[in-house]
Write a protein that holds these residues in place. Structure first.
Motif, PDB file in Angstrom:
ATOM      1  N   GLY A   1       0.791  -1.220   0.000  1.00  0.00           N
ATOM      2  CA  GLY A   1       0.000   0.000   0.000  1.00  0.00           C
ATOM      3  C   GLY A   1       0.821   1.267   0.000  1.00  0.00           C
ATOM      4  N   VAL A   2       2.136   1.139   0.034  1.00  0.00           N
ATOM      5  CA  VAL A   2       2.980   2.327  -0.050  1.00  0.00           C
ATOM      6  C   VAL A   2       3.573   2.373  -1.456  1.00  0.00           C
ATOM      7  CG1 VAL A   2       3.522   2.401   2.416  1.00  0.00           C
ATOM      8  CG2 VAL A   2       4.977   1.095   0.885  1.00  0.00           C
ATOM      9  N   SER A   3       4.120   3.501  -1.823  1.00  0.00           N
ATOM     10  CA  SER A   3       4.706   3.618  -3.154  1.00  0.00           C
ATOM     11  C   SER A   3       5.900   2.682  -3.280  1.00  0.00           C
ATOM     12  CB  SER A   3       5.152   5.062  -3.408  1.00  0.00           C
ATOM     13  OG  SER A   3       6.301   5.363  -2.628  1.00  0.00           O
ATOM     14  N   ALA A   4       6.248   2.346  -4.497  1.00  0.00           N
ATOM     15  CA  ALA A   4       7.379   1.450  -4.742  1.00  0.00           C
ATOM     16  C   ALA A   4       8.672   2.038  -4.165  1.00  0.00           C
ATOM     17  CB  ALA A   4       7.525   1.186  -6.237  1.00  0.00           C
ATOM     18  N   ARG A   5       8.858   3.328  -4.333  1.00  0.00           N
ATOM     19  CA  ARG A   5      10.068   3.984  -3.808  1.00  0.00           C
ATOM     20  C   ARG A   5      10.118   3.902  -2.286  1.00  0.00           C
ATOM     21  NH1 ARG A   5      11.828   9.330  -2.276  1.00  0.00           N
ATOM     22  NH2 ARG A   5      14.018   9.563  -2.799  1.00  0.00           N
TER      23      ARG A   5
END
Length: 161
Positions: free
Chosen positions: A61-65
């Motif tokens: 649920g968090v960005s890939a970065r």
């Protein structure tokens, strides 16, 4: 920022022995920030010499970065724990929230509220209250596990193990 907490006592009467947040600055290169986290965490391990560590498992649920940076920081912490000979267990975010608040979908504010009630600390840092929540989750699960495995008539308490 990386929160940490050292707890003792029983799940029904937990006590925070020490806690804090390791902070870095975005002005420094990422590798340097990881080194800062590792160096400070090694100092914390040497000072408090924990028997066991509980960490939050990776979540979605968090960005890939953000996920990649979190994985790097988590790897630094896991390596430091392993090097110090500290056994490590993992709990999912939902399991931590459910154990501490009763709901696996609790918000950070709800987790912080319960942490403040359970251990009587006030913090504006979710990194710190999350770290305490992870430790509380482990205390509760260890107590249940010990109770299930304890031989009949045994009187040893998990805090005495």
């Amino acid at each position: 920022a990386t929160g940490w907490a050292v707890l003792s006592g029983r799940p029904e009467r937990p006590r925070v022995l020490a806690s804090g947040v390791i902070k870095t600055t975005a002005r420094h290169p990422f590798g340097q920030r990881l080194a800062t986290i590792q160096d400070r965490f090694v100092e914390i391990l040497a000072e408090h010499q924990p028997d066991l560590a509980a960490v939050e498992s990776p979540f979605h649920g968090v960005s890939a970065r953000s996920a990649l940076q979190l994985a790097h920081a988590r790897g630094v912490l896991l390596a430091a724990l392993s090097r110090a000979g500290v056994e490590t267990v993992e709990y999912s975010p939902a399991e931590i929230k459910k154990t501490v608040t009763g709901s696996g979908r609790a918000t950070k504010e709800q987790v912080a509220f319960m942490v403040e009630r359970l251990v009587r600390i006030r913090s504006k840092s979710h990194d710190l209250t999350d770290a305490v929540a992870i430790a509380l989750c482990h205390q509760t699960h260890a107590r249940v596990s010990y109770t299930v495995r304890r031989p009949l008539g045994g009187s040893r308490d998990v805090a005495e193990r």
